[in-house]
Design an enzyme around this catalytic site. Structure first.
Site, PDB file in Angstrom:
ATOM      1  N   PRO A 151       0.840  -1.206   0.000  1.00 10.77           N
ATOM      2  CG  PRO A 151      -0.831  -1.611   1.573  1.00 10.77           C
ATOM      3  CD  PRO A 151       0.503  -2.117   1.102  1.00 10.77           C
ATOM      4  N   GLY A 162       3.230   4.739   4.955  1.00 14.31           N
ATOM      5  CA  GLY A 162       4.290   4.470   5.917  1.00 14.31           C
ATOM      6  C   GLY A 162       4.791   3.051   5.974  1.00 14.31           C
ATOM      7  CG  LEU A 163       2.625  -0.125   5.343  1.00 14.28           C
ATOM      8  CD1 LEU A 163       1.582  -1.077   4.753  1.00 14.28           C
ATOM      9  CD2 LEU A 163       2.990  -0.576   6.755  1.00 14.28           C
ATOM     10  N   GLY A 213       7.050   1.469   0.890  1.00 13.58           N
ATOM     11  CA  GLY A 213       6.897   0.945  -0.463  1.00 13.58           C
ATOM     12  C   GLY A 213       7.961   1.438  -1.418  1.00 13.58           C
ATOM     13  CB  SER A 214       9.483   4.768  -2.037  1.00  9.85           C
ATOM     14  OG  SER A 214       8.308   5.430  -2.430  1.00  9.85           O
ATOM     15  CB  SER A 215      12.850   2.140   0.991  1.00  9.66           C
ATOM     16  OG  SER A 215      11.927   1.571   1.891  1.00  9.66           O
ATOM     17  CB  ALA A 216       9.851  -2.237  -0.827  1.00 13.42           C
ATOM     18  CG  ASP A 273      11.593   3.108   5.914  1.00 16.03           C
ATOM     19  OD1 ASP A 273      11.499   3.107   7.159  1.00 16.03           O
ATOM     20  OD2 ASP A 273      10.849   3.780   5.184  1.00 16.03           O
TER      21      ASP A 273
END
Length: 279
Positions: A110, A114-115, A117-120, A162
């Protein structure tokens, strides 16, 4: 051969957001969600778009809804900046980049809640590039390189937390002591046994999405100005993270609830939290 790499979503357990200010945090991976990158050799260097990178809409309302959910940028700029940063690192290390490739990504993390997602996406891309070119980057160093993609290339405010947890996975206690960071170029990262944590629940709502830069950029400017409340808050967040770590390691993870509450209350006193997110 197609290279497939993945990085998972994450949640900050405690210490947020002191990680960007020489503080301490604990984070854990959420394996329910992830970003996957596929990479294979090809004549031109090609980045394939994903659904959130689309540039065609049924009308104004659909475009507006897409912007509210995804912001103005999808994942292509993240991948493009990662490739550039990886190339800079390899040139500095004397590693040849003698082949082209096609890269594609997909993610079900999502967005803007704050989960991480971009750095993943960046982490999965970096892993794919490392595999494709046979480049090894020391694990403590890798989070800093991943952070530099957003911080230096894209000028997006963020911290190491993150990237550390997405590189190490599991549950990690992180100490970003200023002297250690200056000496080693990275913090102290201690994996913790997930079995020692109490039952955890992660709550979010995608209609309350907000870019991380909204929080981090303002906090950074206040920190740089030496605002006393922010400096004291960062010190207190670090203390709470250390206390939680000590309880978890001692087998008393079930007692960390009041520390999480104190962490939230401190955050709410320094950073505006919308009614929806507070609920």
């Amino acid at each position: 051969m197609i290279i497939r790499t993945k990085a998972h979503a994450r949640a900050g357990l405690i210490g947020n957001p002191s990680d960007g200010y020489f503080g301490k945090t604990i984070s854990f991976i959420i394996r329910n969600f992830g970003a996957q990158v596929m990479l294979w050799q090809s004549p031109p260097l090609t980045i394939l778009p994903q659904r959130c990178d689309r540039v065609e809409f049924a009308g104004f309302d659909e475009l507006s809804d897409d912007v509210k959910l995804h912001g103005y940028y999808g994942g292509i700029r993240l991948i493009k900046a990662t490739i550039k940063r990886f190339g800079d690192y390899c040139r500095a290390q004397g590693c040849p980049l003698d082949r082209n490739f096609t890269i594609e990504y997909e993610t079900d993390i999502p967005v803007r809640v704050g989960l991480a997602g971009s750095s993943a996406i960046i982490t999965a891309t970096m892993r794919a590039l490392m595999t494709f070119f046979g480049v090894e980057i020391p694990r403590p160093v890798l989070p800093g390189l991943i952070l530099s993609v957003e911080l230096d290339e894209l000028k997006i405010g963020a911290g190491l937390q993150d990237r550390v947890i997405q590189v190490y996975e599991g549950v990690v206690f992180m100490d970003f002591d200023r002297e250690r960071m200056a000496r080693d170029g990275h913090g102290f990262y201690e994996p913790l046994n997930p079995a020692l944590l109490p039952p955890l629940f992660v709550a979010f709502h995608d209609s309350l999405a907000e870019g991380t830069e909204v929080t981090h950029n303002d906090l950074r400017s206040r920190f740089n100005r030496g605002e006393a409340a922010v400096l004291d808050g960062i010190k207190r967040w670090a203390e709470l993270a250390q206390q939680a770590r000590d309880l978890i390691v001692a087998g008393r993870g079930g007692e960390i609830g009041p520390l999480l509450n104190a962490n939230f209350d401190l955050r709410a006193s320094l950073i505006p939290i919308s009614p929806g997110n507070r609920q």
